[in-house]
Design a protein around this motif. Structure first.
Motif, mmCIF file in Angstrom:
data_model
loop_
_atom_site.group_PDB
_atom_site.id
_atom_site.type_symbol
_atom_site.label_atom_id
_atom_site.label_comp_id
_atom_site.label_asym_id
_atom_site.label_seq_id
_atom_site.Cartn_x
_atom_site.Cartn_y
_atom_site.Cartn_z
ATOM 1 N N ARG A 1 38.686 48.949 42.691
ATOM 2 C CA ARG A 1 37.612 48.328 41.908
ATOM 3 C C ARG A 1 37.236 49.199 40.717
ATOM 4 N N PRO B 1 38.388 47.002 36.887
ATOM 5 C CA PRO B 1 37.162 46.195 37.055
ATOM 6 C C PRO B 1 37.238 44.812 36.424
ATOM 7 N N ALA C 1 39.023 41.267 40.537
ATOM 8 C CA ALA C 1 37.902 41.158 41.467
ATOM 9 C C ALA C 1 38.063 39.927 42.357
ATOM 10 N N ARG D 1 40.551 40.774 45.011
ATOM 11 C CA ARG D 1 40.021 41.697 46.013
ATOM 12 C C ARG D 1 38.960 41.062 46.895
ATOM 13 N N HIS E 1 37.847 42.232 50.573
ATOM 14 C CA HIS E 1 36.531 42.833 50.778
ATOM 15 C C HIS E 1 35.757 42.092 51.875
#
Length: 358
Positions: A328, A332, A337, A340, A344
């Motif tokens: 991350r 970014p 994101a 991920r 996560h």
């Protein structure tokens, strides 16, 4: 469906023989009972419940049998009522067009379809209503409606009473076997994804999308919950397990929760491969982000595998979370994101599972 115990897709020969023998006995017993009773000379409806009701989860036979019996009663009643006011099909209708027979058929068809969809249960209409209505219409003989009711009831009773007694499977063992099979297939899938990510190319390309894989934890959990409810009732069936293996319910719930998050991750990979069209040129930022995502996928796969085995996954979870934070910080961008996010959320589910363990 929901409602079936997940077992290996290719059951061993001994399990197949047991299933075939159970079905044969549950079909033969009501057949000969009806012959002895004299309901008819060919009591096919007595043997049909064994074919249509028995499944891998034999303990679900009472529910299926009740739904079938209600459908038979409603279908027979509808056709009997229609034929009381409209003429039944005559022998001449076979060789010539009979307007009266057509009207009675359409009336039976309309009533059967209406009853079938009004008795919507388990996410599907009760097809037995229409089947019974059409069978009674096609065999409009005196006494046949009552004979079909009796033969269907005898067949259903034989399946409900004998099915779970004949070589009954252990639902908890079946659920555990299904969880092991799911864990192995999931590990293979994530390993393939990680290997393709390591090359910097579209990881989803060439990876088969198995929708049934993500449904197996939900099916296993539903079967486990049914078995747990049965365990609170009087033990009417032989070999009904008293209690499940330690931690099986928690691991099934974890598998069900992480199946959603991991499916989200793989779907995002497929969407990214579809929109990118081809692998990005080597050395670009996107290529680097994909390569550095591979260790995170491997660590997540190891964490989930350990948790589903019932082992201590705290160290693996810490490593996976550290890789998530590092990726991350290094990448970014919004698209990374999104990729991920599924991983996560998987880490969060495993963390909740670890925190809830005694």
């Amino acid at each position: 469906m929901p409602g079936t115990v997940p077992v290996p897709l290719d059951p061993p020969p001994r399990a197949r023989v047991r299933s075939a023998a159970r079905l044969a006995v549950c079909a033969a017993v009501p057949w000969f009972l009806c012959l002895w009773w004299g309901t008819s000379t060919v009591p096919v409806p007595a043997a049909l419940p064994a074919v249509l009701i028995l499944r891998d989860d034999v303990y679900d036979a009472p529910r299926r049998g009740w739904e079938r019996l209600v459908g038979v009663v409603v279908g027979v009643a509808l056709t009997t009522l229609v034929l009381h006011w409209l003429p039944p099909p005559a022998a001449s209708s076979v060789t010539s067009v009979s307007a009266a027979a057509s009207v009675s058929f359409l009336a039976v068809l309309a009533c059967g379809c209406t009853g079938m969809y009004l008795m919507y249960q388990g996410g599907a209409p009760n097809q037995q209503v229409l089947v019974s209505a059409l069978v009674i219409y096609a065999t409009a003989l005196p006494g046949y409606a009552l004979a079909r009711l009796v033969e269907s009831a005898v067949g259903i009773a034989a399946v409900v009473l004998l099915g779970p007694l004949l070589w009954p499977p252990d639902p908890y063992r079946s659920a555990a076997a299904g969880l092991r099979a799911y864990r192995g297939e999931l590990d293979d899938l994530l390993g393939t994804v990680a290997a393709r990510l390591g090359t910097g190319g579209p990881a989803a390309r060439g990876v088969p999308e198995d929708a049934e894989l993500w449904l197996r934890p939900r099916n296993g959990l539903a079967a486990y919950e049914r078995a747990a409810r049965r365990a609170r009732l009087p033990r009417l069936y032989l070999r009904t397990p008293k209690r499940p293996p330690d931690g099986l319910e928690e691991r099934l719930r974890l598998a069900d929760r992480t199946a959603l998050t991991l499916q989200y991750f793989t779907r995002e990979l497929r969407e990214r491969a579809r929109t990118d069209g081809c692998a990005p040129p080597p050395g670009t930022g996107s290529d680097t982000a994909l390569r550095e995502l591979a260790p995170l996928v491997r660590a997540t796969a190891r964490t989930v595998d350990t948790a589903l085995r019932g082992g201590d996954c705290a160290a693996d979870l810490d490593r996976a979370r550290a890789l998530d934070l590092a990726h991350r910080a290094a990448h970014p961008t919004r698209h990374d994101a999104v990729l991920r996010a599924g991983l996560h959320l998987t880490h969060e589910a495993v963390a909740d599972h670890v925190a809830a363990r005694p």
